[in-house]
Design a protein around this motif. Structure first.
Motif, PDB file in Angstrom:
ATOM      1  N   GLU A  14       8.568   0.496  -9.382  1.00 57.00           N
ATOM      2  CA  GLU A  14       8.402   0.034  -8.024  1.00 57.00           C
ATOM      3  C   GLU A  14       7.531   0.731  -7.414  1.00 57.00           C
ATOM      4  O   GLU A  14       6.641   0.452  -6.415  1.00 57.00           O
ATOM      5  CB  GLU A  14       9.980   0.175  -7.281  1.00 57.00           C
ATOM      6  CG  GLU A  14      10.799  -0.671  -7.968  1.00 57.00           C
ATOM      7  CD  GLU A  14      10.376  -2.277  -7.389  1.00 57.00           C
ATOM      8  OE1 GLU A  14      10.237  -2.807  -6.545  1.00 57.00           O
ATOM      9  OE2 GLU A  14      10.731  -2.948  -8.728  1.00 57.00           O
ATOM     10  N   VAL A  15       7.436   2.183  -7.496  1.00 55.46           N
ATOM     11  CA  VAL A  15       6.470   2.897  -6.914  1.00 55.46           C
ATOM     12  C   VAL A  15       5.066   2.625  -7.406  1.00 55.46           C
ATOM     13  O   VAL A  15       4.118   2.697  -6.729  1.00 55.46           O
ATOM     14  CB  VAL A  15       6.946   4.707  -6.781  1.00 55.46           C
ATOM     15  CG1 VAL A  15       5.856   5.303  -6.280  1.00 55.46           C
ATOM     16  CG2 VAL A  15       8.198   4.692  -6.131  1.00 55.46           C
ATOM     17  N   ILE A  37       5.633   5.016   4.333  1.00 52.90           N
ATOM     18  CA  ILE A  37       6.000   4.955   2.986  1.00 52.90           C
ATOM     19  C   ILE A  37       5.349   6.158   2.228  1.00 52.90           C
ATOM     20  O   ILE A  37       6.066   6.649   1.344  1.00 52.90           O
ATOM     21  CB  ILE A  37       5.213   3.628   2.232  1.00 52.90           C
ATOM     22  CG1 ILE A  37       5.817   2.461   2.811  1.00 52.90           C
ATOM     23  CG2 ILE A  37       5.281   3.877   0.838  1.00 52.90           C
ATOM     24  CD1 ILE A  37       5.233   1.095   2.622  1.00 52.90           C
ATOM     25  N   ARG A  38       4.115   6.794   3.045  1.00 55.49           N
ATOM     26  CA  ARG A  38       3.712   7.861   2.231  1.00 55.49           C
ATOM     27  C   ARG A  38       4.672   9.175   2.371  1.00 55.49           C
ATOM     28  O   ARG A  38       4.908   9.642   1.245  1.00 55.49           O
ATOM     29  CB  ARG A  38       2.399   8.639   2.916  1.00 55.49           C
ATOM     30  CG  ARG A  38       1.921   9.801   2.538  1.00 55.49           C
ATOM     31  CD  ARG A  38       0.769  10.183   3.487  1.00 55.49           C
ATOM     32  NE  ARG A  38       0.019  11.361   3.146  1.00 55.49           N
ATOM     33  CZ  ARG A  38       0.710  12.477   3.734  1.00 55.49           C
ATOM     34  NH1 ARG A  38       1.716  12.414   4.570  1.00 55.49           N
ATOM     35  NH2 ARG A  38       0.007  13.780   3.452  1.00 55.49           N
ATOM     36  N   LEU A 140      13.879   2.173  -1.381  1.00 51.48           N
ATOM     37  CA  LEU A 140      13.221   0.947  -1.829  1.00 51.48           C
ATOM     38  C   LEU A 140      13.304  -0.058  -0.972  1.00 51.48           C
ATOM     39  O   LEU A 140      12.688  -0.965  -0.822  1.00 51.48           O
ATOM     40  CB  LEU A 140      13.534   0.860  -3.233  1.00 51.48           C
ATOM     41  CG  LEU A 140      12.946   2.121  -4.092  1.00 51.48           C
ATOM     42  CD1 LEU A 140      13.289   1.529  -5.633  1.00 51.48           C
ATOM     43  CD2 LEU A 140      11.364   2.064  -4.259  1.00 51.48           C
ATOM     44  N   LYS A 141      14.576  -0.269  -0.536  1.00 52.48           N
ATOM     45  CA  LYS A 141      14.889  -1.425   0.384  1.00 52.48           C
ATOM     46  C   LYS A 141      14.183  -1.230   1.757  1.00 52.48           C
ATOM     47  O   LYS A 141      13.579  -2.248   2.335  1.00 52.48           O
ATOM     48  CB  LYS A 141      16.428  -1.513   0.643  1.00 52.48           C
ATOM     49  CG  LYS A 141      16.858  -2.560   1.345  1.00 52.48           C
ATOM     50  CD  LYS A 141      18.503  -2.494   1.445  1.00 52.48           C
ATOM     51  CE  LYS A 141      19.065  -3.746   2.269  1.00 52.48           C
ATOM     52  NZ  LYS A 141      20.561  -3.455   2.546  1.00 52.48           N
ATOM     53  N   THR A 148       7.368  -6.530   3.349  1.00 51.92           N
ATOM     54  CA  THR A 148       7.651  -7.965   3.407  1.00 51.92           C
ATOM     55  C   THR A 148       7.356  -8.541   4.895  1.00 51.92           C
ATOM     56  O   THR A 148       6.868  -9.638   5.274  1.00 51.92           O
ATOM     57  CB  THR A 148       8.756  -8.609   2.943  1.00 51.92           C
ATOM     58  OG1 THR A 148       9.827  -7.952   3.395  1.00 51.92           O
ATOM     59  CG2 THR A 148       8.910  -8.580   1.370  1.00 51.92           C
ATOM     60  N   SER A 149       7.911  -7.580   5.943  1.00 50.85           N
ATOM     61  CA  SER A 149       7.691  -8.020   7.210  1.00 50.85           C
ATOM     62  C   SER A 149       6.445  -7.851   7.668  1.00 50.85           C
ATOM     63  O   SER A 149       6.091  -8.212   8.944  1.00 50.85           O
ATOM     64  CB  SER A 149       8.760  -7.305   8.032  1.00 50.85           C
ATOM     65  OG  SER A 149       8.619  -6.234   7.974  1.00 50.85           O
ATOM     66  N   SER A 150       5.607  -7.142   7.311  1.00 52.80           N
ATOM     67  CA  SER A 150       4.351  -6.753   7.894  1.00 52.80           C
ATOM     68  C   SER A 150       3.183  -7.406   7.141  1.00 52.80           C
ATOM     69  O   SER A 150       1.981  -7.217   7.710  1.00 52.80           O
ATOM     70  CB  SER A 150       4.156  -5.052   7.947  1.00 52.80           C
ATOM     71  OG  SER A 150       3.859  -4.700   6.529  1.00 52.80           O
TER      72      SER A 150
END
Length: 151
Positions: A14-15, A37-38, A140-141, A148-150
């Motif tokens: 994932e990462v 996220i960073r 992760l969520k 997904t929203s951006s």
């Protein structure tokens, strides 16, 4: 390999995918007054690093491991440790440290039970990792929702 260790290693995949995301997105806070996220990946790296160096080496039957550090102080140190690192460097650090962590914890005898701090609950290497599987899933969520929203 145990199901829990497999779950924990899935975070690597994932990462890794985040390397394909543009830097600006990765350094933008995921919501107001929140980490980027960073910073989330740096936070996860720092916990893996701390657990690798302070906990895994002491996981033996009957051992009492040190208490987990104060979460707020630990998280503050994690963010400070990111100074001067690009988001892609932090991702690489995380990926390498997670592999080191998994390699080390797989060597702990599955039958060994230990306590943490003043706790009375006996942990195994698997139940210890399970705490952090849930921790990873939470982050992760958050990351997935933001991406997904951006987009």
């Amino acid at each position: 390999m145990s199901k829990v260790f497999t779950e924990y290693s899935k975070t690597v995949d994932e990462v890794s995918k985040l390397k394909e995301v543009d830097e600006q997105t990765l350094v933008t806070p995921i919501k107001e007054n929140a980490w980027s996220i960073r910073e989330i990946i740096g936070h996860m790296y720092y916990w893996d690093d701390s657990n690798l160096h302070n906990m895994i080496s002491q996981m033996q039957n009957g051992a009492n491991l040190p208490a987990f550090p104060n979460h707020d102080a630990q998280n503050e140190k994690a963010i400070q440790s990111l100074e001067g690192q690009t988001v892609y460097q932090i991702i690489d650090l995380f990926l390498a440290r997670r592999e080191d962590f998994l390699e080390a914890i797989r060597k702990v005898d599955k039958q060994d039970r230990f306590t943490i701090g003043n706790g009375k609950r006996a942990f195994s290497s698997e139940s210890f990792v399970k705490i952090f599987v849930k921790h990873d899933a939470h982050h992760l969520k958050q990351i997935d929702y933001f991406l997904t929203s951006s987009s």
